[in-house]
Design a protein around this motif. Structure first.
Motif, PDB file in Angstrom:
ATOM      1  N   HIS A 380      29.725   5.577  32.010  1.00 40.94           N
ATOM      2  CA  HIS A 380      27.932   5.412  31.733  1.00 40.94           C
ATOM      3  C   HIS A 380      27.569   5.271  30.435  1.00 40.94           C
ATOM      4  O   HIS A 380      27.976   5.926  29.515  1.00 40.94           O
ATOM      5  N   TYR A 381      26.692   4.218  30.421  1.00 42.52           N
ATOM      6  CA  TYR A 381      25.967   3.857  29.165  1.00 42.52           C
ATOM      7  C   TYR A 381      24.738   4.456  29.085  1.00 42.52           C
ATOM      8  O   TYR A 381      23.867   4.294  29.810  1.00 42.52           O
ATOM      9  N   THR A 382      24.119   4.802  27.798  1.00 39.30           N
ATOM     10  CA  THR A 382      22.840   5.420  27.626  1.00 39.30           C
ATOM     11  C   THR A 382      22.018   4.035  27.154  1.00 39.30           C
ATOM     12  O   THR A 382      22.318   3.479  26.164  1.00 39.30           O
ATOM     13  N   LEU A 383      21.042   3.891  28.209  1.00 43.41           N
ATOM     14  CA  LEU A 383      20.096   2.488  28.121  1.00 43.41           C
ATOM     15  C   LEU A 383      18.719   3.247  27.743  1.00 43.41           C
ATOM     16  O   LEU A 383      18.211   4.373  27.822  1.00 43.41           O
ATOM     17  N   PRO A 384      17.888   1.959  26.732  1.00 42.62           N
ATOM     18  CA  PRO A 384      16.537   2.847  26.527  1.00 42.62           C
ATOM     19  C   PRO A 384      15.758   2.894  27.785  1.00 42.62           C
ATOM     20  O   PRO A 384      16.084   2.312  28.918  1.00 42.62           O
ATOM     21  N   GLU A 385      14.606   3.405  27.981  1.00 42.33           N
ATOM     22  CA  GLU A 385      13.927   3.657  29.016  1.00 42.33           C
ATOM     23  C   GLU A 385      13.110   2.216  29.597  1.00 42.33           C
ATOM     24  O   GLU A 385      12.560   1.508  28.725  1.00 42.33           O
ATOM     25  N   LEU A 386      13.671   1.671  30.629  1.00 39.10           N
ATOM     26  CA  LEU A 386      13.176   0.651  31.201  1.00 39.10           C
ATOM     27  C   LEU A 386      12.161   0.722  32.170  1.00 39.10           C
ATOM     28  O   LEU A 386      12.586   1.020  33.386  1.00 39.10           O
ATOM     29  N   VAL A 387      11.116   0.312  32.108  1.00 37.49           N
ATOM     30  CA  VAL A 387       9.935   0.506  33.182  1.00 37.49           C
ATOM     31  C   VAL A 387       9.404  -0.600  33.799  1.00 37.49           C
ATOM     32  O   VAL A 387       9.102  -1.647  33.363  1.00 37.49           O
ATOM     33  N   ASN A 388       9.352  -0.501  35.305  1.00 34.88           N
ATOM     34  CA  ASN A 388       8.689  -1.715  35.948  1.00 34.88           C
ATOM     35  C   ASN A 388       7.160  -1.482  36.115  1.00 34.88           C
ATOM     36  O   ASN A 388       6.743  -0.302  36.263  1.00 34.88           O
ATOM     37  N   THR A 389       6.493  -2.512  35.961  1.00 37.26           N
ATOM     38  CA  THR A 389       4.945  -2.475  36.364  1.00 37.26           C
ATOM     39  C   THR A 389       4.842  -2.931  37.934  1.00 37.26           C
ATOM     40  O   THR A 389       5.601  -3.417  38.447  1.00 37.26           O
ATOM     41  N   GLU A 390       3.574  -2.390  38.461  1.00 27.60           N
ATOM     42  CA  GLU A 390       3.174  -2.731  39.769  1.00 27.60           C
ATOM     43  C   GLU A 390       2.930  -4.199  39.899  1.00 27.60           C
ATOM     44  O   GLU A 390       3.278  -4.744  40.885  1.00 27.60           O
ATOM     45  N   LEU A 391       2.573  -4.687  38.734  1.00 22.53           N
ATOM     46  CA  LEU A 391       2.594  -6.329  38.895  1.00 22.53           C
ATOM     47  C   LEU A 391       3.921  -7.017  39.029  1.00 22.53           C
ATOM     48  O   LEU A 391       4.164  -8.103  39.991  1.00 22.53           O
ATOM     49  N   GLU A 392       4.892  -6.482  38.238  1.00 23.01           N
ATOM     50  CA  GLU A 392       6.352  -7.194  38.374  1.00 23.01           C
ATOM     51  C   GLU A 392       6.548  -6.982  39.987  1.00 23.01           C
ATOM     52  O   GLU A 392       7.122  -7.624  40.586  1.00 23.01           O
ATOM     53  N   ASP A 393       6.402  -5.581  40.421  1.00 25.87           N
ATOM     54  CA  ASP A 393       7.164  -5.495  41.611  1.00 25.87           C
ATOM     55  C   ASP A 393       6.404  -6.169  42.711  1.00 25.87           C
ATOM     56  O   ASP A 393       7.019  -6.650  43.582  1.00 25.87           O
ATOM     57  N   ALA A 394       5.023  -6.466  42.546  1.00 27.41           N
ATOM     58  CA  ALA A 394       4.185  -7.364  43.478  1.00 27.41           C
ATOM     59  C   ALA A 394       5.055  -8.724  43.532  1.00 27.41           C
ATOM     60  O   ALA A 394       4.819  -9.414  44.555  1.00 27.41           O
ATOM     61  N   TYR A 395       5.168  -9.444  42.248  1.00 23.91           N
ATOM     62  CA  TYR A 395       5.755 -10.664  42.284  1.00 23.91           C
ATOM     63  C   TYR A 395       7.263 -10.642  42.819  1.00 23.91           C
ATOM     64  O   TYR A 395       7.614 -11.754  43.511  1.00 23.91           O
ATOM     65  N   HIS A 396       7.946  -9.358  42.758  1.00 27.77           N
ATOM     66  CA  HIS A 396       9.364  -9.685  43.576  1.00 27.77           C
ATOM     67  C   HIS A 396       9.289  -9.487  44.829  1.00 27.77           C
ATOM     68  O   HIS A 396       9.832 -10.218  45.653  1.00 27.77           O
TER      69      HIS A 396
END
Length: 519
Positions: A380-396
């Motif tokens: 397991h690797y420690t990653l910086p906090e990566l956040v998704n936005t509602e707008l990105e989700d909507a495009y997905h």
């Protein structure tokens, strides 16, 4: 099994009966809805109590207002308009509506005549006393195939066999073009021999010819209306299960997102697909509806079936690694599922999951799908906090489902403007020019008599209510439809038998905010 192909005429000569066996998804909607109601609410529904349904004021109110999305044969924009204009609130009017909606009646102008005569039966002007005698029930308009036959017999003096052959010939089902033309001549000659005025005969023939090829038999319309009432009963009292059944059987008039919208309007909380909960199709428990894996674009059929079966046999997935090992899913398919939100049960953002799945599968052989004797923990690797936005989700979602669920198409607009008028008060603006913002639902192209095109559009306003538009040939080439999305509409409000619509003057598709991933 050996088969022989005979045309309908040879079969008739031999003495065989001919049946048209048609696939009809509306029956599938009803059957599936009844099953879901029993499963979700523990209630058994007798869907064959149609005579009771016909007397139900709630159903007839829905019918009269055209609130019939998802219901067989009465959900199209044209049919909902017709029901509203007629104020249709009973079975017999619906039977007639099911036939006069057919193309021949509308194009010949007889649909408008029927609506007018329906509302003012004392003012009906019959072409001839025979027309009154034979068509009083339908206000002087030929509504059913039987009406065409009756007019050929009683007005033109033809025998029943010739009248029926002529009726069939007008829908292109003639054995011989020469014989068909001979029967047309016989219609006019027989009418003349009975002393019918030639001008009236010419108009009667115009109505017969424009209508007969597209009409239903009365029994056909009556059976369609029965099924419409069954659908309407389910939509009225069990809207969640009914809309899920519509989604799972496909075949409706509209595209998939509109039925999801109707499911939400009915009170369901609609969730994105989830590998731990979703089945292949849309499922419902209480008021929670989960979209099925089958709706995810690009997901292979193998995983649509395998994932729910694996959960059923061995329990829910505990994390991304458990999911990958138990399903044997490859990188590309895993990415699709992550981007659509189907692995949100892990509690990790999509970006974090995408990093992890790339580290897990990128450049490696696909893991075999077998139970491990000893589970070896991955690094397991420690990653910086990566956040998704509602707008990105909507495009997905827009890309992978065909519509956004996290946000609406109105939420994606660059402008906050939602129009000066909404559907609910449109009738108050008859004769005035208004500006509206509408989400495109569908359009219909119609050829006018002078060989030009005009269009009819159907839209949702920001409140989620339908309104309809008319686009005349002089304006539409300058302001064309440009596919799905939201439009700014400038037009004049007109009213026809109590039904308001907008005659478009100017029309433009509105831009949406940019995809942040592509920016």
């Amino acid at each position: 099994m050996p088969t022989v192909q005979w045309d309908m005429y040879e079969a008739e000569v031999i003495g065989y009966d001919k049946y048209d066996i048609l696939s009809q998804r509306g029956i599938g909607h009803i059957k599936e809805a009844v099953r879901l109601i029993e499963e979700n609410q523990q209630r058994k529904i007798d869907i064959h109590q149609v005579k009771v349904f016909m007397k139900d004021a709630n159903l007839n109110d829905k019918l009269k207002s055209g609130n019939s999305i998802g219901c067989f044969y009465i959900e199209s924009p044209a049919m909902r308009q017709l029901l509203t204009k007629l104020g249709c609130d009973n079975y017999m009017t619906l039977v007639a509506a099911s036939s006069i909606i057919r193309p021949g009646v509308a194009q010949s102008g007889m649909m408008k005549a029927y609506i007018q005569n329906f509302h003012e039966p004392d003012k009906v002007q019959y072409l001839h006393p025979v027309m009154k005698e034979q068509l009083q029930e339908t206000f002087g308009v030929m509504v059913y195939q039987e009406d065409v036959i009756k007019i050929c017999i009683h007005y033109a003096g033809m025998d029943g066999t010739d009248a029926d052959i002529l009726r069939r010939g007008m829908s292109g089902k003639y054995r011989s073009k020469i014989e068909f033309n001979r029967l047309i001549e016989k219609f006019h000659e027989s009418a003349k021999a009975l002393g019918r005025p030639e001008a009236i005969t010419a108009e009667v023939w115009r109505q017969v010819f424009s209508f007969a090829g597209y009409s239903f038999s009365k029994a056909h319309s009556a059976s369609f209306a029965v099924e419409s009432y069954q659908s309407l009963f389910l939509k009225t009292y069990y809207p969640l299960e009914f809309m899920v059944a519509v989604l799972n059987n496909y075949g409706g008039f509209y595209t998939r997102w509109l039925y999801v919208h109707e499911l939400q309007k009915a009170g369901a909380k609609v969730h994105l697909p989830c590998v731990n909960i979703s089945t292949s199709v849309v499922s419902i428990t209480g008021t929670d509806a989960y979209l099925g894996l089958i709706g995810i674009q690009g997901l292979e059929n193998k995983y649509i079936e395998l994932i729910p079966e694996e959960v059923r046999r061995n329990g829910v997935f505990t994390d991304l690694e458990d999911f990958v090992k138990r399903t044997g899913v490859g990188l590309e398919q895993a990415i699709i599922l992550i981007r659509v939100g189907a692995l949100r049960f892990t509690g990790k953002s999509k970006k974090t999951l995408l990093w992890e799945v790339h580290m897990m599968l990128s450049g490696k052989a696909k893991p075999l799908n077998y139970a491990e004797l000893f589970r070896l923990e991955s690094k397991h690797y420690t990653l910086p906090e990566l956040v998704n936005t509602e707008l990105e989700d909507a495009y997905h979602e827009l890309e992978l489902l065909g519509f956004p669920l996290s946000l609406s198409m109105f939420d994606l607009l660059k402008t906050p403007y939602r129009g000066d008028v909404r559907t609910n008060n449109l009738i108050q603006y008859v004769g005035q020019t208004v500006k509206m913002v509408g989400l495109y639902v569908c359009e219909k192209t119609v050829h006018t008599k002078n060989n030009k095109k005009m269009w009819f559009g159907t839209f949702l306003d920001a409140d989620g209510n339908f309104f309809d538009t008319t686009h005349f040939p002089n304006n539409t080439p300058v302001y064309p439809f440009r596919g799905k999305g939201c439009y700014l509409i400038l037009g004049k409000v007109v009213e026809d038998f109590g039904f308001p619509s907008v005659e478009v003057i100017r029309f433009a598709k509105l831009p949406i905010v940019d995809n942040p991933v592509m920016a």
